[in-house]
Design a protein around this motif. Structure first.
Motif, short mmCIF file in Angstrom:
data_model
loop_
_atom_site.label_atom_id
_atom_site.label_comp_id
_atom_site.label_asym_id
_atom_site.label_seq_id
_atom_site.Cartn_x
_atom_site.Cartn_y
_atom_site.Cartn_z
N UNK A 51 0.75 -1.06 -0.28
CA UNK A 51 0.06 0.00 0.10
C UNK A 51 0.93 1.21 -0.07
N UNK A 52 1.86 1.52 1.18
CA UNK A 52 2.89 2.58 0.64
C UNK A 52 3.62 2.79 -0.49
N UNK A 53 3.31 1.15 -1.44
CA UNK A 53 4.17 1.57 -2.51
C UNK A 53 3.24 2.01 -3.69
N UNK A 54 1.86 1.91 -3.50
CA UNK A 54 0.61 2.87 -3.97
C UNK A 54 0.96 4.21 -3.77
N UNK A 55 1.17 4.29 -2.07
CA UNK A 55 1.31 5.67 -1.98
C UNK A 55 1.99 6.74 -2.92
N UNK A 56 3.71 5.92 -2.12
CA UNK A 56 5.00 7.26 -3.33
C UNK A 56 4.76 7.25 -5.00
N UNK A 57 3.90 6.02 -4.96
CA UNK A 57 3.85 5.86 -6.75
C UNK A 57 2.47 7.05 -7.37
N UNK A 58 1.49 7.75 -6.49
CA UNK A 58 0.80 8.49 -6.54
C UNK A 58 1.15 9.84 -6.92
N UNK A 59 1.89 9.65 -5.12
CA UNK A 59 2.48 11.51 -4.87
C UNK A 59 3.78 11.52 -5.57
N UNK A 60 4.36 10.29 -6.53
CA UNK A 60 5.46 11.54 -7.30
C UNK A 60 4.89 11.39 -8.48
N UNK A 93 -8.48 14.60 -12.50
CA UNK A 93 -9.89 13.75 -12.40
C UNK A 93 -9.19 12.23 -12.43
N UNK A 94 -8.47 12.54 -13.09
CA UNK A 94 -7.56 10.92 -12.58
C UNK A 94 -6.78 10.99 -11.78
N UNK A 95 -6.04 12.06 -11.26
CA UNK A 95 -5.49 12.64 -9.90
C UNK A 95 -6.52 12.51 -8.74
N UNK A 96 -7.68 12.63 -9.32
CA UNK A 96 -8.03 12.87 -8.09
C UNK A 96 -8.89 11.26 -7.87
N UNK A 97 -8.74 10.81 -8.81
CA UNK A 97 -9.21 9.25 -8.08
C UNK A 97 -8.28 8.52 -7.77
N UNK A 98 -6.95 8.49 -8.38
CA UNK A 98 -4.91 8.40 -7.16
C UNK A 98 -5.43 8.97 -6.40
N UNK A 127 0.94 12.47 6.90
CA UNK A 127 0.75 12.47 5.18
C UNK A 127 -0.94 11.94 5.15
N UNK A 128 -1.62 11.25 5.37
CA UNK A 128 -2.92 10.87 6.22
C UNK A 128 -3.83 12.44 5.30
N UNK A 129 -3.30 13.42 6.59
CA UNK A 129 -4.13 14.13 6.53
C UNK A 129 -3.74 15.38 5.06
N UNK A 130 -2.07 15.39 5.01
CA UNK A 130 -1.96 15.90 3.21
C UNK A 130 -2.65 15.40 2.14
N UNK A 131 -2.35 14.27 1.85
CA UNK A 131 -3.28 13.43 0.84
C UNK A 131 -4.48 13.64 0.98
N UNK A 132 -5.55 14.10 1.61
CA UNK A 132 -6.91 13.85 1.33
C UNK A 132 -7.18 15.99 0.94
N UNK A 133 -6.21 16.18 1.39
CA UNK A 133 -5.74 17.61 1.36
C UNK A 133 -5.29 18.09 -0.07
N UNK A 134 -4.48 17.11 -0.26
CA UNK A 134 -3.95 17.31 -2.11
C UNK A 134 -4.92 16.85 -2.77
N UNK A 135 -6.29 15.68 -2.78
CA UNK A 135 -7.31 15.18 -3.28
C UNK A 135 -8.39 15.94 -3.11
N UNK A 136 -8.47 17.03 -2.34
CA UNK A 136 -9.58 18.63 -2.39
C UNK A 136 -9.08 19.07 -3.17
#
Length: 152
Positions: A51-60, A93-98, A127-136
């Motif tokens: 799961x953290x590999x996916x998070x790293x892929x998405x963020x990078x 839109x793709x970035x939101x889903x990711x 990291x969770x807070x910033x991930x959801x802020x980036x999603x928003x």
């Protein structure tokens, strides 16, 4: 302010115009929050790597693509084409889903690490807070990009 908003609905900005028009004003906050997710996850000990590999892929991926997208818009490569307006909507839109999927995976990992190391737990929470802020931010950018594309 009304002139810049009206301008952004019919054309795509270039140069410093991306710093003053909606939805392009969101590029820098998206980069900041996405970079913070990347840094926080990279600084933590990766216990469950998938799961953290996916998070790293998405963020990078989103950080690099948003930076390139911002440079292309600033350089005026779009020539105010409706195809670029559509591509802007599709990318965001793709970035939101990711980011939404990465944020949920990161929240799950954070819940699993609750009883462990307190410092790691706090890093994951940040990291969770910033991930959801980036999603928003990406979500708002996608909605405004869809509205701009509709007005082309």
């Amino acid at each position: 302010m009304a002139a810049t908003t009206a301008q952004s609905m019919g054309t795509l900005p270039s140069g410093m115009g991306i710093c003053t028009t909606f939805p392009d004003i969101f590029y820098l906050p998206e980069l900041i929050f996405g970079g913070l997710v990347w840094i926080l996850v990279a600084s933590a000990h990766v216990t469950p790597p998938n799961p953290l590999g996916w998070v790293m892929f998405v963020s990078i991926f989103c950080f690099v693509m948003t930076f390139l997208w911002m440079i292309l818009f600033a350089a005026g490569c779009h020539k105010s084409s409706s195809g670029w307006a559509a591509a802007d909507f599709v990318y965001h839109g793709l970035a939101v889903i990711f980011y939404l999927s990465a944020g949920v995976a990161l929240a799950f990992i954070t819940m699993l690490s609750k009883g462990g190391d307190l410092q790691l737990y706090r890093i994951y929470i940040s990291a969770v807070v910033f991930a959801f802020a980036a999603t928003f931010l990406y979500f708002i950018h996608a909605i405004l990009s869809a509205i701009r594309w509709k007005h082309f």
